[in-house]
Design an enzyme around this catalytic site. Structure first.
Site, short mmCIF file in Angstrom:
data_model
loop_
_atom_site.label_atom_id
_atom_site.label_comp_id
_atom_site.label_asym_id
_atom_site.label_seq_id
_atom_site.Cartn_x
_atom_site.Cartn_y
_atom_site.Cartn_z
N TYR A 50 0.92 -1.15 -0.12
CA TYR A 50 -0.06 0.12 -0.14
C TYR A 50 0.93 1.20 0.05
O TYR A 50 1.76 1.44 0.83
CB TYR A 50 -1.08 0.07 1.12
CG TYR A 50 -2.12 -1.20 1.16
CD1 TYR A 50 -2.30 -1.70 -0.11
CD2 TYR A 50 -3.07 -1.35 2.28
CE1 TYR A 50 -3.40 -2.71 -0.20
CE2 TYR A 50 -3.89 -2.14 2.22
CZ TYR A 50 -4.19 -2.90 1.09
OH TYR A 50 -5.24 -3.96 0.89
N LYS A 88 3.37 -7.60 -12.83
CA LYS A 88 3.24 -8.12 -11.40
C LYS A 88 3.54 -9.55 -11.38
O LYS A 88 3.02 -10.29 -12.18
CB LYS A 88 1.49 -7.70 -11.46
CG LYS A 88 1.14 -8.03 -10.01
CD LYS A 88 -0.39 -7.99 -9.81
CE LYS A 88 -1.04 -6.73 -9.52
NZ LYS A 88 -2.42 -6.57 -9.62
N HIS A 119 -1.89 -12.17 0.34
CA HIS A 119 -2.69 -11.15 -0.17
C HIS A 119 -3.64 -11.44 -1.39
O HIS A 119 -4.66 -11.26 -1.27
CB HIS A 119 -1.74 -10.03 -0.83
CG HIS A 119 -2.38 -8.65 -0.83
ND1 HIS A 119 -1.75 -7.58 -0.98
CD2 HIS A 119 -3.61 -8.23 -1.09
CE1 HIS A 119 -2.55 -6.55 -0.82
NE2 HIS A 119 -3.79 -6.76 -1.01
N LEU A 218 -17.60 -0.16 0.09
CA LEU A 218 -18.70 1.08 -0.65
C LEU A 218 -18.36 0.87 -2.13
O LEU A 218 -19.02 1.62 -2.82
CB LEU A 218 -18.47 2.35 0.08
CG LEU A 218 -18.64 2.43 1.65
CD1 LEU A 218 -18.39 3.79 2.06
CD2 LEU A 218 -20.16 2.09 2.08
N GLY A 271 -12.59 2.25 3.88
CA GLY A 271 -11.23 2.80 3.17
C GLY A 271 -11.30 4.21 3.17
O GLY A 271 -10.36 4.89 2.80
N ARG A 277 -16.34 11.06 8.14
CA ARG A 277 -16.73 9.85 7.43
C ARG A 277 -16.68 8.78 8.55
O ARG A 277 -17.43 7.92 8.34
CB ARG A 277 -16.20 9.58 5.88
CG ARG A 277 -16.91 10.57 4.97
CD ARG A 277 -16.43 10.22 3.72
NE ARG A 277 -16.98 10.93 2.61
CZ ARG A 277 -16.73 11.11 1.37
NH1 ARG A 277 -15.61 10.89 0.82
NH2 ARG A 277 -17.40 12.03 0.60
N1 LIG Z 1 -7.47 -7.71 0.34
C1 LIG Z 1 -7.53 -6.87 -1.05
O1 LIG Z 1 -7.20 -7.50 -1.88
C2 LIG Z 1 -7.96 -5.50 -0.84
C3 LIG Z 1 -8.25 -4.98 -1.98
C4 LIG Z 1 -8.64 -3.50 -1.77
C5 LIG Z 1 -8.94 -3.24 -0.45
N2 LIG Z 1 -8.46 -3.65 0.49
C6 LIG Z 1 -8.45 -3.17 2.11
O2 LIG Z 1 -9.74 -2.55 2.15
C7 LIG Z 1 -9.78 -1.19 2.67
C8 LIG Z 1 -11.03 -0.53 1.94
O3 LIG Z 1 -10.94 -0.56 0.37
P1 LIG Z 1 -11.63 0.76 -0.14
O4 LIG Z 1 -10.61 2.07 0.31
O5 LIG Z 1 -11.71 0.34 -1.77
O6 LIG Z 1 -12.95 0.79 0.47
P2 LIG Z 1 -13.99 1.77 0.46
O7 LIG Z 1 -14.53 2.16 1.84
O8 LIG Z 1 -15.31 0.95 -0.10
O9 LIG Z 1 -13.99 3.04 -0.31
C9 LIG Z 1 -13.24 4.31 0.39
C10 LIG Z 1 -13.19 5.53 -0.69
O10 LIG Z 1 -14.35 5.92 -1.03
C11 LIG Z 1 -14.40 7.24 -0.71
N3 LIG Z 1 -15.74 7.78 -0.40
C12 LIG Z 1 -16.66 8.51 -1.07
N4 LIG Z 1 -17.72 8.57 -0.38
C13 LIG Z 1 -17.64 8.08 0.72
C14 LIG Z 1 -18.54 7.73 1.85
N5 LIG Z 1 -19.58 8.30 2.08
N6 LIG Z 1 -18.11 7.12 2.89
C15 LIG Z 1 -16.84 6.61 2.91
N7 LIG Z 1 -16.08 6.79 1.74
C16 LIG Z 1 -16.27 7.57 0.80
C17 LIG Z 1 -13.27 7.21 0.10
O11 LIG Z 1 -12.89 8.89 0.10
P3 LIG Z 1 -12.41 9.73 1.30
O12 LIG Z 1 -11.12 9.17 1.66
O13 LIG Z 1 -12.33 10.95 0.62
O14 LIG Z 1 -13.45 9.42 2.17
C18 LIG Z 1 -12.22 6.42 -0.27
O15 LIG Z 1 -11.67 7.08 -1.36
C19 LIG Z 1 -8.48 -0.88 1.95
O16 LIG Z 1 -7.99 0.15 2.83
C20 LIG Z 1 -7.66 -2.05 2.18
O17 LIG Z 1 -7.24 -1.87 3.71
C21 LIG Z 1 -8.03 -5.03 0.41
#
Ligand SMILES: NC(=O)c1ccc[n+]([C@@H]2O[C@H](COP(=O)([O-])OP(=O)(O)OC[C@H]3O[C@@H](n4cnc5c(N)ncnc54)[C@H](OP(=O)(O)O)[C@@H]3O)[C@@H](O)[C@H]2O)c1
Length: 306
Positions: A50, A88, A119, A218, A271, A277
Site C-alpha cells: 500500500y 506483477k 494477499h 462501498l 477505506g 466519514r
Molecule cells: N485484500 C485485498 O485484496 C484488498 C483490496 C482492496 C482493498 N483492501 C482493503 O480494504 C480497505 C478498503 O478499501 P476501499 O478504500 O476501496 O474501501 P471503501 O470504503 O469502499 O472506499 C473508500 C473510498 O471511497 C471514498 N468515499 C466516497 N464517498 C464516501 C463515503 N460516503 N463514505 C466513505 N468513503 C467514501 C473514500 O474517500 P475519502 O477518503 O475522501 O473519504 C475512499 O476513497 C483498504 O484500505 C484496504 O485495507 C483489501
C-alpha cells in the site's frame, strides 16, 4: 462497537483500511485514527504494497505520535504481491514471506504484527513452504496469527491440509459486489449468480470458524467507484436513504450495517481517509437490520431471488 475473536485477540468488526493513507497529510491520518479509536475501533488493515510501503510508514508514525499503547490495537498487514519491470507477480515463497514481514516491521517501526495475510492466491504456492514460513514467524514472535485474502474454499482447504493455520479470509464484499452471497442464494438455478465466483468461501469460513473480512465495502465492480450517492444506482440509493433516515445515520453506514448484519460476523474494512466519514460510518455497529431490510437492500442492487 461490535467485536469478534481471532485467536485470543478481540478485534473490532469495523477495521480501518489504510490502503489510501500513504499520500495523505499525517495530521489527517492521525485524526482518522483518533475518530476510529473513539468509536471503539482497534483493528487496522495494511499491506506491504500500500502506497509502495508508505501506508505502513505513515501508520507507524501516526500511532507513535498519538501515544497509543501497542497492546491496545491490532495491526494486520499482507504480503505476496510483487512488481518489477516484468510486471506483477505473486510470491508465497518462504524467503519472500520472511523478507516481506521484516520489511513491514521496519516500516511500521514495531516489534510484531498481529495478523499476516497472504494477499492474493499464488498458483505456484507450496503449502509446506508457507507452513514453514508461518511457523518461523510465530516462533520468533514476529506474527501472532495468519490468514489469507481473496482465497476460495478449495484453496484454503489445500493449505490447511499442509498444516497452514488460517484465521482470516479477506474478500471483496459489498452491496456493489455481492458474489459471496449470490451463489448460496441461487444454488442449482440457471442464473449467472449460481456460478461460484467466490469459491464457496462464505460457507467454508463459517464452518471452520475463519473470520471473513469485507474489503471495499462501498465500492462497486473492480474499484469502479462508490455506489453511495451514485445516480447509476437509483433503487439502491433510495433504499439506503430511507433506512438512513429510519436509523438516524448516513446511507454509507447502512451499507456497512448490511455487511455486519450477516451471521458470518464479518469484519468490514473501511477505506475512507476522512475522520468525519470514519466517525459516521462507525454508527453501523449500532444498527441491526431486520431480515426484510437486509433482503430489500440486496434486491435494490438489481439482484433477484429465485
Ligand atoms: N485484500 C485485498 O485484496 C484488498 C483490496 C482492496 C482493498 N483492501 C482493503 O480494504 C480497505 C478498503 O478499501 P476501499 O478504500 O476501496 O474501501 P471503501 O470504503 O469502499 O472506499 C473508500 C473510498 O471511497 C471514498 N468515499 C466516497 N464517498 C464516501 C463515503 N460516503 N463514505 C466513505 N468513503 C467514501 C473514500 O474517500 P475519502 O477518503 O475522501 O473519504 C475512499 O476513497 C483498504 O484500505 C484496504 O485495507 C483489501
Amino acid at each position: 462497537m461490535k467485536y469478534c475473536n481471532i485467536g485470543e485477540m478481540n478485534l473490532s468488526r469495523i477495521m480501518v483500511g489504510c490502503m489510501r493513507i500513504g499520500d495523505k497529510p499525517l495530521p489527517q491520518t492521525e485524526s482518522l485514527i483518533v475518530e476510529a479509536v473513539r468509536a471503539g475501533v482497534n483493528a487496522f488493515d495494511l499491506a506491504d504494497i500500500y502506497g509502495g510501503g508508505d501506508s505502513e510508514k505513515v501508520f507507524g508514525v501516526a500511532v507513535k505520535d498519538l501515544g497509543l499503547t501497542r497492546e491496545d490495537y491490532f495491526v494486520q498487514t499482507k504480503c505476496g504481491i510483487r512488481r518489477s519491470d516484468a510486471g506483477k507477480w505473486y510470491d508465497f515463497s518462504k524467503e519472500h514471506i520472511l523478507n516481506s514481514v521484516d520489511g513491514s516491521l521496519q516500516r511500521l517501526k514495531m516489534e510484531y504484527i498481529d495478523i499476516l495475510l497472504l494477499h492474493r492466491p499464488d498458483t505456484l504456492m507450496e503449502g509446506e513452504e508457507i507452513a514453514e514460513a508461518f511457523a518461523r514467524l510465530k516462533e520468533s514472535g514476529k506474527v501472532r496469527a495468519f490468514g489469507v485474502s481473496n482465497f476460495s474454499a478449495a484453496q484454503m482447504r489445500m493449505l490447511r491440509s499442509c498444516g497452514v493455520k488460517i484465521a482470516v479470509d479477506q474478500m471483496q464484499f459489498s452491496l456493489g459486489h455481492t458474489a459471496l452471497v449470490d451463489v448460496g442464494l441461487n444454488v442449482n438455478t440457471g442464473k449467472d449468480e449460481a456460478t461460484t465466483r467466490a469459491g464457496d468461501a462464505l460457507e467454508y469460513c463459517r464452518e471452520k470458524g475463519i473470520t471473513l473480512q469485507a474489503w471495499s465495502p462501498l465500492q462497486w465492480g473492480w474499484f469502479e467507484g462508490v455506489f453511495v450517492g451514485d445516480e447509476r444506482f437509483p433503487a439502491l440509493n433510495e433504499k439506503l436513504n430511507t433506512l438512513a433516515e429510519k436509523y438516524d445515520c448516513t446511507p454509507a453506514a447502512i451499507a456497512l450495517a448490511w455487511i455486519l448484519r450477516h451471521p458470518a460476523k464479518m469484519q468490514a474494512v473501511t477505506g475512507t481517509t476522512s475522520p468525519e466519514r470514519m466517525q459516521s460510518l462507525c454508527k453501523a455497529a449500532d444498527i441491526d437490520l431486520t431480515r426484510e431490510e437486509w433482503y430489500s437492500l440486496y434486491l435494490a442492487t438489481g439482484k433477484t431471488l429465485p
